[in-house]
Design an enzyme around this catalytic site. Structure first.
Site, PDB file in Angstrom:
ATOM      1  N   CYS A  79       0.839  -1.204   0.000  1.00 51.29           N
ATOM      2  CA  CYS A  79       0.000   0.000   0.000  1.00 51.29           C
ATOM      3  C   CYS A  79       0.872   1.251   0.000  1.00 51.29           C
ATOM      4  O   CYS A  79       1.573   1.513  -0.978  1.00 51.29           O
ATOM      5  CB  CYS A  79      -0.988  -0.036   1.157  1.00 51.29           C
ATOM      6  SG  CYS A  79      -2.294   1.232   1.014  1.00 51.29           S
ATOM      7  N   HIS A 183      -3.802  -4.762  -0.350  1.00 49.14           N
ATOM      8  CA  HIS A 183      -3.394  -5.331   0.941  1.00 49.14           C
ATOM      9  C   HIS A 183      -3.486  -6.859   0.887  1.00 49.14           C
ATOM     10  O   HIS A 183      -4.576  -7.412   1.084  1.00 49.14           O
ATOM     11  CB  HIS A 183      -4.308  -4.814   2.054  1.00 49.14           C
ATOM     12  CG  HIS A 183      -4.085  -3.385   2.400  1.00 49.14           C
ATOM     13  ND1 HIS A 183      -3.185  -2.966   3.351  1.00 49.14           N
ATOM     14  CD2 HIS A 183      -4.644  -2.256   1.894  1.00 49.14           C
ATOM     15  CE1 HIS A 183      -3.198  -1.652   3.430  1.00 49.14           C
ATOM     16  NE2 HIS A 183      -4.076  -1.194   2.555  1.00 49.14           N
ATOM     17  N   GLU A 185      -2.568  -8.877   3.103  1.00 41.40           N
ATOM     18  CA  GLU A 185      -2.931  -9.366   4.441  1.00 41.40           C
ATOM     19  C   GLU A 185      -4.432  -9.274   4.695  1.00 41.40           C
ATOM     20  O   GLU A 185      -4.921  -9.860   5.654  1.00 41.40           O
ATOM     21  CB  GLU A 185      -2.147  -8.598   5.512  1.00 41.40           C
ATOM     22  CG  GLU A 185      -2.634  -7.208   5.829  1.00 41.40           C
ATOM     23  CD  GLU A 185      -2.232  -6.135   4.826  1.00 41.40           C
ATOM     24  OE1 GLU A 185      -2.546  -4.952   5.081  1.00 41.40           O
ATOM     25  OE2 GLU A 185      -1.605  -6.474   3.793  1.00 41.40           O
TER      26      GLU A 185
END
Length: 207
Positions: A79, A183, A185
């Site tokens: 990001c 992202h 994650e």
């Protein structure tokens, strides 16, 4: 060991938890010696380009990041961590980025019916499928949260793109340097696969 660079730019916990979920040892640190000794390094981040660069300078991390990249240690920007690798951003005029890669960070253009910041799931395409995306199908969906996007100078380094009001360079790969605007994650099983692919890369000394 994967070093997660802590420069007070948020989003550390979710990245740390995702890496631990796939069985990796993670060290959250801003200690230059620990970062330089790590097998792999991750630069996450949410927030302002200018504030992030100020923090990186404040903690003495700019030369450390340059050294990590020069030593070809596998490095992943996420990001804001992607945006900082480039030269400048419209978000913070006059602020120099890390300048490791050439390109600029532009504001997503306003359009009717288009919400900014862009928050949500978008599919990605692979103009030059990089090592992060092994086992990830074309048009897989990943999670984005951003108001600014990358336009890389060299499209050969662009490994994933998406469309949101404009053509967005969503991921890059140059040597052992990788970065994603989205992202991983927060991108469910697709994101975990991407992190697994990063974790499998050969680190320093074949570790």
């Amino acid at each position: 060991m994967i070093a997660l660079i802590d420069y007070d730019a948020g989003n550390m916990k979710s990245v740390e938890k995702a890496l631990q979920l796939i069985g990796e040892d993670v060290l959250v640190t801003r200690d230059p010696k620990e970062i330089l000794a790590a097998d792999k390094v991750v630069l996450p981040g949410v927030g302002s380009f200018g504030d992030a660069m100020e923090n990186l300078h404040h903690f003495g991390l700019v030369p450390v990041i340059h050294q990590v990249v020069q030593e070809q240690t596998p490095f992943l920007g996420i990001c804001l961590g992607l945006q900082l690798l480039f030269e400048k951003s419209e978000e913070s005029p006059g602020v120099e980025g890390l300048g490791i890669l050439k390109g600029e960070i532009l504001r997503i253009p306003a359009a009717e019916g288009l919400k900014i910041p862009h928050m949500g799931w978008n599919n990605i395409r692979f103009p030059n499928k990089g090592r992060l995306f092994a086992g990830v199908p074309e048009d897989a969906y990943v999670y984005f949260v951003h108001s600014y996007y990358l336009k890389a100078q060299d499209e050969k380094i662009v490994t994933a793109t998406t469309e949101y009001g404009t053509h967005i360079h969503a991921s890059v790969e140059s040597g052992n340097l990788f970065a994603c605007q989205f992202h991983p994650e927060k991108s469910s099983h697709v994101g975990l696969q991407i992190l697994k692919n990063f974790a499998k890369l050969e680190g320093k000394g074949g570790r």
